[in-house]
Design a protein around this motif. Structure first.
Motif, PDB file in Angstrom:
ATOM      1  N   ASP A 123      50.407   7.386 -27.258  1.00  9.95           N
ATOM      2  CA  ASP A 123      49.529   8.273 -26.488  1.00  9.95           C
ATOM      3  C   ASP A 123      48.300   7.563 -25.939  1.00  9.95           C
ATOM      4  N   LEU A 124      48.152   6.288 -26.240  1.00 12.32           N
ATOM      5  CA  LEU A 124      46.961   5.572 -25.777  1.00 12.32           C
ATOM      6  C   LEU A 124      46.911   5.559 -24.254  1.00 12.32           C
ATOM      7  N   ARG A 125      45.704   5.708 -23.712  1.00 16.25           N
ATOM      8  CA  ARG A 125      45.472   5.612 -22.270  1.00 16.25           C
ATOM      9  C   ARG A 125      44.724   4.315 -21.989  1.00 16.25           C
ATOM     10  N   TYR A 126      45.009   3.728 -20.831  1.00 17.88           N
ATOM     11  CA  TYR A 126      44.485   2.393 -20.539  1.00 17.88           C
ATOM     12  C   TYR A 126      43.682   2.404 -19.248  1.00 17.88           C
ATOM     13  N   ILE A 151      42.009  10.536 -28.050  1.00 19.03           N
ATOM     14  CA  ILE A 151      41.570  11.473 -29.088  1.00 19.03           C
ATOM     15  C   ILE A 151      42.772  12.327 -29.484  1.00 19.03           C
ATOM     16  N   TRP A 152      42.902  12.600 -30.790  1.00 19.75           N
ATOM     17  CA  TRP A 152      43.976  13.463 -31.295  1.00 19.75           C
ATOM     18  C   TRP A 152      43.384  14.630 -32.074  1.00 19.75           C
ATOM     19  N   THR A 153      44.031  15.773 -31.976  1.00 20.18           N
ATOM     20  CA  THR A 153      43.528  16.987 -32.636  1.00 20.18           C
ATOM     21  C   THR A 153      43.672  16.910 -34.143  1.00 20.18           C
ATOM     22  N   GLU A 154      44.808  16.389 -34.631  1.00 24.76           N
ATOM     23  CA  GLU A 154      45.061  16.338 -36.065  1.00 24.76           C
ATOM     24  C   GLU A 154      44.215  15.262 -36.745  1.00 24.76           C
ATOM     25  N   GLY A 211      35.883   8.417 -23.495  1.00 19.47           N
ATOM     26  CA  GLY A 211      35.691   8.294 -22.057  1.00 19.47           C
ATOM     27  C   GLY A 211      34.223   8.172 -21.721  1.00 19.47           C
ATOM     28  N   GLY A 212      33.895   7.248 -20.813  1.00 24.05           N
ATOM     29  CA  GLY A 212      32.509   7.085 -20.407  1.00 24.05           C
ATOM     30  C   GLY A 212      32.101   5.625 -20.332  1.00 24.05           C
ATOM     31  N   SER A 213      30.830   5.388 -20.074  1.00 16.82           N
ATOM     32  CA  SER A 213      30.344   4.042 -19.776  1.00 16.82           C
ATOM     33  C   SER A 213      30.419   3.093 -20.958  1.00 16.82           C
ATOM     34  N   SER A 214      30.415   3.620 -22.187  1.00 15.21           N
ATOM     35  CA  SER A 214      30.520   2.771 -23.371  1.00 15.21           C
ATOM     36  C   SER A 214      31.783   3.071 -24.162  1.00 15.21           C
ATOM     37  N   SER A 215      32.764   3.634 -23.488  1.00 13.31           N
ATOM     38  CA  SER A 215      34.010   4.032 -24.139  1.00 13.31           C
ATOM     39  C   SER A 215      35.177   3.510 -23.294  1.00 13.31           C
ATOM     40  N   VAL A 216      36.130   4.357 -22.990  1.00 14.33           N
ATOM     41  CA  VAL A 216      37.221   3.979 -22.091  1.00 14.33           C
ATOM     42  C   VAL A 216      36.737   4.260 -20.664  1.00 14.33           C
ATOM     43  N   ARG A 217      36.393   3.202 -19.937  1.00 14.50           N
ATOM     44  CA  ARG A 217      35.610   3.341 -18.709  1.00 14.50           C
ATOM     45  C   ARG A 217      36.401   3.816 -17.499  1.00 14.50           C
ATOM     46  N   GLY A 218      37.710   3.986 -17.635  1.00 21.23           N
ATOM     47  CA  GLY A 218      38.498   4.543 -16.538  1.00 21.23           C
ATOM     48  C   GLY A 218      38.391   6.052 -16.438  1.00 21.23           C
ATOM     49  N   TRP A 219      37.685   6.671 -17.378  1.00 24.52           N
ATOM     50  CA  TRP A 219      37.469   8.115 -17.373  1.00 24.52           C
ATOM     51  C   TRP A 219      35.974   8.398 -17.463  1.00 24.52           C
ATOM     52  N   GLY A 220      35.572   9.558 -17.011  1.00 27.07           N
ATOM     53  CA  GLY A 220      34.182   9.976 -17.139  1.00 27.07           C
ATOM     54  C   GLY A 220      33.858  10.343 -18.570  1.00 27.07           C
ATOM     55  N   ARG A 221      32.620  10.684 -18.822  1.00 26.61           N
ATOM     56  CA  ARG A 221      32.155  10.986 -20.163  1.00 26.61           C
ATOM     57  C   ARG A 221      32.939  12.151 -20.761  1.00 26.61           C
ATOM     58  N   GLU A 241      35.991  12.808 -20.903  1.00 29.26           N
ATOM     59  CA  GLU A 241      37.138  13.338 -20.164  1.00 29.26           C
ATOM     60  C   GLU A 241      38.477  13.053 -20.831  1.00 29.26           C
ATOM     61  N   LEU A 242      38.512  12.079 -21.740  1.00 31.87           N
ATOM     62  CA  LEU A 242      39.775  11.682 -22.342  1.00 31.87           C
ATOM     63  C   LEU A 242      40.013  12.500 -23.614  1.00 31.87           C
ATOM     64  N   GLY A 243      41.232  12.978 -23.807  1.00 28.84           N
ATOM     65  CA  GLY A 243      41.552  13.720 -25.009  1.00 28.84           C
ATOM     66  C   GLY A 243      41.890  15.171 -24.731  1.00 28.84           C
ATOM     67  N   PRO A 244      42.009  15.994 -25.789  1.00 28.49           N
ATOM     68  CA  PRO A 244      42.428  17.396 -25.640  1.00 28.49           C
ATOM     69  C   PRO A 244      41.454  18.205 -24.784  1.00 28.49           C
ATOM     70  N   HIS A 245      42.009  19.130 -23.992  1.00 29.87           N
ATOM     71  CA  HIS A 245      41.222  20.044 -23.160  1.00 29.87           C
ATOM     72  C   HIS A 245      41.697  21.474 -23.389  1.00 29.87           C
ATOM     73  N   GLU A 246      40.780  22.394 -23.231  1.00 32.97           N
ATOM     74  CA  GLU A 246      41.093  23.825 -23.230  1.00 32.97           C
ATOM     75  C   GLU A 246      40.348  24.449 -22.053  1.00 32.97           C
ATOM     76  N   ALA A 247      41.057  25.218 -21.254  1.00 37.87           N
ATOM     77  CA  ALA A 247      40.462  25.876 -20.092  1.00 37.87           C
ATOM     78  C   ALA A 247      39.752  24.865 -19.196  1.00 37.87           C
ATOM     79  N   GLY A 248      40.330  23.667 -19.118  1.00 36.62           N
ATOM     80  CA  GLY A 248      39.767  22.641 -18.264  1.00 36.62           C
ATOM     81  C   GLY A 248      38.562  21.926 -18.838  1.00 36.62           C
ATOM     82  N   GLN A 249      38.189  22.228 -20.079  1.00 39.73           N
ATOM     83  CA  GLN A 249      37.017  21.624 -20.708  1.00 39.73           C
ATOM     84  C   GLN A 249      37.447  20.780 -21.900  1.00 39.73           C
ATOM     85  N   PRO A 250      36.793  19.628 -22.115  1.00 37.19           N
ATOM     86  CA  PRO A 250      37.127  18.819 -23.295  1.00 37.19           C
ATOM     87  C   PRO A 250      36.714  19.532 -24.571  1.00 37.19           C
TER      88      PRO A 250
END
Length: 605
Positions: A562-565, A551-554, A498-508, A510-519
């Protein structure tokens, strides 16, 4: 060289009275019937110009119309078509639309291209007195076949004759025949609209390298330059070794100018002397940089370089940077080029760095030793050993949120092996070519390193021109595997998306696993992007893009379901340091519908 086809036909008559008024402002020039050559190319050969779009918005008048200049422009258009193989092209007198009250004129140029001249056959005829053995010449011609532009059933162009002539001469110069005489003979059949191409080849004498002279050296000892020369006196002359020598001399990184030129003179015999001229770059330089991006906010940097450090071609670099993402980053790099081989460079670099990412904040201090080798102008490889101590200031993983015990202070050592192939061009804004970078990192090699893992990354990019547009595509695949029960993947080594040079529909991040609201990142990454880049006006261009990833944990786990677009549009403004980039993107078929805005420098990939 014999006269080319366009000079064998009579000049077409373009005599006709032009109705436009001299002195009127040219508001617009339109072309009709030009299917082969674009209107933008035709405008380039014309001296008559129309008012630009930006000037028109400001209410400015266009350049003044001149009847005599326009007549010459029509002749230039005709000559251009003939050089492109359209011998029977007809360019009609200009049609005009005159606004007498505003004293402006709009011009329409109608073109009947006709049928082009097609190459019917291509043959080669070696001279009876050739010094080159028939078997070697036959091999050169066979290799050249796939690269020759003029082939049967292709359209004839004057420029293709010149390109093929240079290609054949280069092939001969690369096997010891720099004085080869390559003469094209063109036989035109107007009735068949065909041309037969015959190459008359006289190889000239076999040559060797003569004396190698080094000129212009001041601070750098001549012996240092001489070690970069890829040939020796008395060896068979090969043009590619001359070019390789120039790349290696300039690659020392201490010269502003470095040229390696053979002195070709048929009267001087078969030993070809070669002159290497160098001009020293400034010994001490400091560059400052200031920029802004939506992710790193305001950034400032300083890059100081000292050439000839401790003598020879060694150089010392001190780099410092500050931004929101890197509150401080200071690195001192000592570079020893051309050791132990002319294409190998050694580096030693201690550093101190603070990283502030959405997922973590860490302080890093350490250093690295590396060796890089240039296998060819496009292919390079490297191996680096790094050792650092990392202090984690902030991370949700410190609480063991993903089940791993993560220390807040640890040593990390690793060996990184990488390769890179890049034939894309131009440098900052690729329009064609291919790029591939691969890396493998093995961590846990000595000095009390608790991190034991294997990390791989593959980055593939392709740039394809499409009728004035550019289709750019990228895919990135990464994976991490830990070893040992107590081992863990450091927060700064995990994958984030996620971010300007990644998947640009999300912030830096932001995409992938989160815990307690944090990547928290993960151990597997898959990203893919495609962009259609198109010109708008002048230095401004636009893009339409689509991104996918997650992003995947394993470890080494990629669930395509699971891909996001995301999809979006953007604007690029060309500058000498790369395009300034403005992108707007939104997730596609996703509950998260937040629009993301990105500002940065350089293409997304």
């Amino acid at each position: 060289m014999l006269p080319l086809i366009f000079s064998l036909v009579a000049a077409l008559s373009i005599a006709a009275p032009l109705a436009a008024q001299n002195g009127y402002a040219v508001q617009k020039i339109t072309f009709k019937g030009n299917e082969t050559i674009s209107s933008s190319v035709l405008r380039l050969v014309m001296e008559t110009k129309s008012v630009g779009a930006f000037a028109k918005l400001l209410g400015k008048r266009g350049p003044e119309y001149d009847e005599e200049v326009m007549a010459k422009d029509l002749e230039r258009i005709t000559a251009l078509y003939q050089r492109e193989g359209f011998l029977s092209v007809m360019v009609a007198p200009v049609r005009t639309e005159v606004d007498r009250s505003g004293k402006t004129v709009k011009l329409t140029i109608v073109i009947d291209e006709g049928e082009p001249i097609i190459v019917r056959r291509v043959e080669t005829y070696p001279a009876p007195t050739n010094a080159i053995p028939d078997s070697i010449l036959a091999g050169i011609l066979k290799r050249a076949e796939r690269d020759l532009v003029l082939r049967p059933e292709t359209r004839f162009r004057d420029s293709s004759v010149l390109l093929d002539q240079l290609l054949l001469a280069r092939q001969l110069a690369d096997v010891g025949y720099p004085y080869a005489d390559i003469v094209p003979e063109l036989t035109v059949s107007k009735s068949d609209r065909a041309v037969d191409v015959a190459w008359r080849i006289n190889s000239g004498p076999a040559c060797t390298f003569g004396e190698a002279r080094i000129l212009g050296v001041s601070k750098v000892p001549p012996a240092v330059v001489a070690r970069q020369i890829a040939f020796r006196e008395g060896e068979t002359f090969r043009l590619r070794l001359v070019e390789q020598s120039q790349q290696q001399v300039y690659g020392l990184g201490v010269f502003q100018v470095a040229t390696v030129n053979p002195t070709l003179n048929k009267d001087s015999g078969t030993a070809v002397p070669v002159e290497t001229f160098v001009k020293d770059a400034k010994r001490f330089t400091t560059k400052f940089g200031v920029g802004y991006g939506t992710e790193d906010h305001v950034r400032v940097s300083m890059d100081t370089r000292l050439l000839g450090f401790l003598g020879g071609a060694r150089r010392l670099q001190v780099f410092a940077k500050h931004s929101y993402l890197e509150p401080y980053h200071v690195a001192v790099t000592l570079t020893q080029p051309a050791f132990p081989t002319p294409r190998t460079t050694l580096t030693a670099s201690p550093f101190v760095r603070r990283q502030r990412e959405p997922a973590y904040t860490v302080n890093r201090i350490g250093g690295s030793l590396g060796a890089a080798h240039q296998f060819s102008p496009k292919l390079s490889g490297s191996i680096t050993y790094s050792l650092e101590q990392v202090k984690v200031d902030k991370s949700v993983l410190m609480d063991g949120a993903d089940g791993a015990a993560v220390d807040d202070l640890y040593n990390k050592s690793q060996v990184i092996v990488g390769t890179s192939f890049d034939n894309s061009a131009p440098l900052f804004n690729p329009r064609r070519g291919f790029y591939n970078a691969n890396s493998i990192a093995l961590s846990g090699l000595g000095f009390g390193s608790k991190t034991r893992y294997l990390k791989t990354m593959i980055d593939l990019r392709r740039y394809q021109p499409l009728a004035g547009l550019v289709l750019a595509a990228r895919i990135k695949v990464g994976g991490i595997k830990t070893f040992g029960e107590e081992s863990f993947v450091p927060v700064e080594e995990r994958f984030y998306s996620g971010g300007s040079s990644s998947v640009r529909g999300w912030g830096r991040s932001e995409l992938g696993p989160h815990e307690a609201g944090q990547p928290v990142g993960g151990s597997s990454l898959l990203e893919a992007s495609a962009e259609l880049r198109y010109p708008i006006i002048g230095i401004i261009s636009g893009v339409v893009f689509g991104d996918a990833g997650n992003i995947w944990t394993e470890s080494f786990t990629y669930e395509l379901g699971d891909l996001r677009y995301a999809a979006g549009v953007g604007i690029r403004i060309t500058t000498p340091i790369g395009p300034i980039r403005f992108d707007v993107a939104r997730p596609v078929a996703d509950d998260d519908k937040k629009t993301q805005f990105h500002i940065s420098v350089g293409q997304a990939f």
